[in-house]
Design a protein around this motif. Structure first.
Motif, PDB file in Angstrom:
ATOM      1  N   MET A 136      26.772  36.967  49.188  1.00  0.00           N
ATOM      2  CA  MET A 136      27.789  35.927  49.270  1.00  0.00           C
ATOM      3  C   MET A 136      29.093  36.669  49.542  1.00  0.00           C
ATOM      4  SD  MET A 136      28.801  33.273  46.207  1.00  0.00           S
ATOM      5  CE  MET A 136      27.217  32.428  46.220  1.00  0.00           C
ATOM      6  N   LYS A 137      29.758  36.351  50.651  1.00  0.00           N
ATOM      7  CA  LYS A 137      30.950  37.092  51.041  1.00  0.00           C
ATOM      8  C   LYS A 137      32.249  36.361  50.733  1.00  0.00           C
ATOM      9  CE  LYS A 137      28.899  40.087  54.473  1.00  0.00           C
ATOM     10  NZ  LYS A 137      28.987  40.603  55.834  1.00  0.00           N
ATOM     11  N   GLU A 138      32.152  35.158  50.211  1.00  0.00           N
ATOM     12  CA  GLU A 138      33.334  34.407  49.800  1.00  0.00           C
ATOM     13  C   GLU A 138      33.017  33.679  48.511  1.00  0.00           C
ATOM     14  OE1 GLU A 138      34.457  31.670  52.847  1.00  0.00           O
ATOM     15  OE2 GLU A 138      35.068  33.246  54.249  1.00  0.00           O
ATOM     16  N   ARG A 139      34.008  33.609  47.656  1.00  0.00           N
ATOM     17  CA  ARG A 139      33.850  32.855  46.417  1.00  0.00           C
ATOM     18  C   ARG A 139      33.599  31.399  46.795  1.00  0.00           C
ATOM     19  NH1 ARG A 139      36.798  33.988  41.169  1.00  0.00           N
ATOM     20  NH2 ARG A 139      35.892  32.421  39.809  1.00  0.00           N
ATOM     21  N   PRO A 140      32.604  30.738  46.188  1.00  0.00           N
ATOM     22  CA  PRO A 140      32.336  29.338  46.539  1.00  0.00           C
ATOM     23  C   PRO A 140      33.546  28.459  46.228  1.00  0.00           C
ATOM     24  CG  PRO A 140      30.620  30.222  45.088  1.00  0.00           C
ATOM     25  CD  PRO A 140      31.695  31.248  45.174  1.00  0.00           C
ATOM     26  N   ALA A 141      33.794  27.499  47.112  1.00  0.00           N
ATOM     27  CA  ALA A 141      34.896  26.560  46.887  1.00  0.00           C
ATOM     28  C   ALA A 141      34.648  25.756  45.620  1.00  0.00           C
ATOM     29  CB  ALA A 141      35.043  25.635  48.098  1.00  0.00           C
ATOM     30  N   ALA A 142      33.393  25.431  45.387  1.00  0.00           N
ATOM     31  CA  ALA A 142      33.013  24.713  44.166  1.00  0.00           C
ATOM     32  C   ALA A 142      31.758  25.377  43.621  1.00  0.00           C
ATOM     33  CB  ALA A 142      32.737  23.248  44.481  1.00  0.00           C
ATOM     34  N   PRO A 143      31.634  25.514  42.290  1.00  0.00           N
ATOM     35  CA  PRO A 143      30.416  26.119  41.738  1.00  0.00           C
ATOM     36  C   PRO A 143      29.204  25.244  42.033  1.00  0.00           C
ATOM     37  CG  PRO A 143      31.806  25.231  39.980  1.00  0.00           C
ATOM     38  CD  PRO A 143      32.577  25.093  41.259  1.00  0.00           C
ATOM     39  N   PRO A 144      27.993  25.848  42.049  1.00  0.00           N
ATOM     40  CA  PRO A 144      26.788  25.073  42.348  1.00  0.00           C
ATOM     41  C   PRO A 144      26.477  24.011  41.297  1.00  0.00           C
ATOM     42  CG  PRO A 144      26.241  27.366  41.821  1.00  0.00           C
ATOM     43  CD  PRO A 144      27.725  27.264  41.860  1.00  0.00           C
ATOM     44  N   ALA A 145      27.060  24.117  40.128  1.00  0.00           N
ATOM     45  CA  ALA A 145      26.841  23.150  39.044  1.00  0.00           C
ATOM     46  C   ALA A 145      27.882  23.427  37.957  1.00  0.00           C
ATOM     47  CB  ALA A 145      25.426  23.307  38.471  1.00  0.00           C
ATOM     48  N   GLU A 146      27.902  22.582  36.943  1.00  0.00           N
ATOM     49  CA  GLU A 146      28.797  22.833  35.814  1.00  0.00           C
ATOM     50  C   GLU A 146      28.349  24.128  35.131  1.00  0.00           C
ATOM     51  OE1 GLU A 146      29.635  21.127  31.354  1.00  0.00           O
ATOM     52  OE2 GLU A 146      28.850  19.739  32.861  1.00  0.00           O
ATOM     53  N   PRO A 147      29.252  25.099  34.978  1.00  0.00           N
ATOM     54  CA  PRO A 147      28.842  26.385  34.401  1.00  0.00           C
ATOM     55  C   PRO A 147      28.270  26.262  32.992  1.00  0.00           C
ATOM     56  CG  PRO A 147      30.991  26.569  35.444  1.00  0.00           C
ATOM     57  CD  PRO A 147      30.649  25.104  35.417  1.00  0.00           C
ATOM     58  N   LEU A 148      27.206  26.991  32.769  1.00  0.00           N
ATOM     59  CA  LEU A 148      26.581  27.094  31.452  1.00  0.00           C
ATOM     60  C   LEU A 148      27.318  28.182  30.684  1.00  0.00           C
ATOM     61  CD1 LEU A 148      24.017  26.161  29.799  1.00  0.00           C
ATOM     62  CD2 LEU A 148      22.892  28.170  30.727  1.00  0.00           C
ATOM     63  N   PRO A 149      27.741  27.924  29.454  1.00  0.00           N
ATOM     64  CA  PRO A 149      28.439  28.984  28.719  1.00  0.00           C
ATOM     65  C   PRO A 149      27.572  30.239  28.588  1.00  0.00           C
ATOM     66  CG  PRO A 149      28.648  26.891  27.576  1.00  0.00           C
ATOM     67  CD  PRO A 149      27.643  26.686  28.688  1.00  0.00           C
ATOM     68  N   LEU A 150      28.202  31.386  28.855  1.00  0.00           N
ATOM     69  CA  LEU A 150      27.534  32.671  28.720  1.00  0.00           C
ATOM     70  C   LEU A 150      28.281  33.491  27.678  1.00  0.00           C
ATOM     71  CD1 LEU A 150      26.915  33.682  32.459  1.00  0.00           C
ATOM     72  CD2 LEU A 150      25.286  32.659  30.856  1.00  0.00           C
ATOM     73  N   ARG A 151      27.531  34.191  26.847  1.00  0.00           N
ATOM     74  CA  ARG A 151      28.139  35.061  25.834  1.00  0.00           C
ATOM     75  C   ARG A 151      28.031  36.512  26.304  1.00  0.00           C
ATOM     76  NH1 ARG A 151      26.124  38.061  21.592  1.00  0.00           N
ATOM     77  NH2 ARG A 151      24.052  37.125  21.707  1.00  0.00           N
ATOM     78  N   PRO A 152      29.170  37.216  26.395  1.00  0.00           N
ATOM     79  CA  PRO A 152      29.089  38.630  26.762  1.00  0.00           C
ATOM     80  C   PRO A 152      28.463  39.443  25.632  1.00  0.00           C
ATOM     81  CG  PRO A 152      31.365  37.989  26.315  1.00  0.00           C
ATOM     82  CD  PRO A 152      30.529  36.748  26.189  1.00  0.00           C
ATOM     83  N   VAL A 153      27.661  40.431  26.019  1.00  0.00           N
ATOM     84  CA  VAL A 153      27.038  41.347  25.058  1.00  0.00           C
ATOM     85  C   VAL A 153      27.431  42.753  25.507  1.00  0.00           C
ATOM     86  CG1 VAL A 153      24.902  42.061  23.928  1.00  0.00           C
ATOM     87  CG2 VAL A 153      25.107  39.730  24.831  1.00  0.00           C
ATOM     88  N   PRO A 154      28.559  43.274  24.985  1.00  0.00           N
ATOM     89  CA  PRO A 154      29.103  44.529  25.519  1.00  0.00           C
ATOM     90  C   PRO A 154      28.275  45.783  25.243  1.00  0.00           C
ATOM     91  CG  PRO A 154      30.449  43.708  23.706  1.00  0.00           C
ATOM     92  CD  PRO A 154      29.414  42.664  23.987  1.00  0.00           C
ATOM     93  N   ALA A 155      27.586  45.859  24.131  1.00  0.00           N
ATOM     94  CA  ALA A 155      26.775  47.054  23.819  1.00  0.00           C
ATOM     95  C   ALA A 155      25.495  46.582  23.141  1.00  0.00           C
ATOM     96  CB  ALA A 155      27.546  48.017  22.930  1.00  0.00           C
ATOM     97  N   PRO A 156      24.553  46.049  23.922  1.00  0.00           N
ATOM     98  CA  PRO A 156      23.375  45.444  23.319  1.00  0.00           C
ATOM     99  C   PRO A 156      22.473  46.452  22.612  1.00  0.00           C
ATOM    100  CG  PRO A 156      23.101  45.601  25.686  1.00  0.00           C
ATOM    101  CD  PRO A 156      24.516  46.015  25.379  1.00  0.00           C
ATOM    102  N   ASP A 157      21.845  45.990  21.545  1.00  0.00           N
ATOM    103  CA  ASP A 157      20.790  46.748  20.880  1.00  0.00           C
ATOM    104  C   ASP A 157      19.627  46.861  21.868  1.00  0.00           C
ATOM    105  OD1 ASP A 157      19.337  47.670  18.290  1.00  0.00           O
ATOM    106  OD2 ASP A 157      18.035  46.112  19.174  1.00  0.00           O
TER     107      ASP A 157
END
Length: 196
Positions: A26-47
């Motif tokens: 994908m060479k351009e940021r989409p004008a609109a997301p494909p759907a309502e974003p699902l919340p994602l939780r960052p995991v900076p240093a996973p076990d």
């Protein structure tokens, strides 16, 4: 090194499997997301044990093995690298999906892993998780977001990524030892792929 026959069939030795890999970008940021974003939780240093367990829950049926074949030190070097970002989708505090971004080249971001546990597929969560992944991947310096999938993955993967705005740009053939025969993963994984 033996080259594959570029026209027609090429026999594989017993114990080997092959997949056609499709690279998409994908060479351009989409004008609109494909759907309502699902919340994602960052995991900076996973076990590492937790990560490998989730990775296996999501990927064993698709013969995801690269991270299972790596040593703990190798996996930690990737997951704990400051340019690598791991996110999880959750349901009732249980991780049901992963998105892993490789930002070592901030202009050229790879979605290195994207998947949902089997019980979470087919519920419309994939487009929502991709919308969130793209929101994380596209930063002001990003010029391209890319990923790859193969014929061992879900049969709808290429069309899903195309619906999300990715364009195929390259194919490759991956040949590897069948990880079910090497003992790396259970023999009963991916029953749709015959053991030979």
């Amino acid at each position: 090194m033996t080259l594959l026959n570029l026209d027609g069939y090429t026999d594989l030795p017993a114990g080997k499997i092959a997949a056609v890999v499709t690279y998409l970008e994908m060479k351009e940021r989409p004008a609109a997301p494909p759907a309502e974003p699902l919340p994602l939780r960052p995991v900076p240093a996973p076990d590492l044990a937790w990560y490998r367990s989730l990775y296996a829950r999501i990927g064993l049926d698709w013969l995801w093995t690269s991270r299972l074949l790596m040593t703990d030190a190798e996996v930690a070097a990737v997951l704990h690298h400051p340019a690598n970002a791991l996110f999880v989708a959750e349901e009732a505090a249980d991780a049901i999906g992963i998105v892993e971004l490789d930002r070592r080249n901030p202009e050229d971001v790879e979605i290195s892993f994207f998947g949902l546990v089997p019980g979470a597929t087919g519920q419309g969560l994939g487009p929502r998780m991709m919308a969130a992944a793209l929101g994380q991947a596209w930063q002001p310096e990003t010029r391209r977001v890319w990923l790859h999938t193969c014929t061992l993955d879900h049969p709808g993967a290429v069309s899903f990524y195309r619906r999300c705005g990715f364009t195929p740009y390259k194919r490759a053939i991956e040949v590897m030892d069948d990880p079910r025969l090497t003992g790396a993963i259970p023999r009963e994984a991916a029953p749709r792929v015959p053991l030979i």
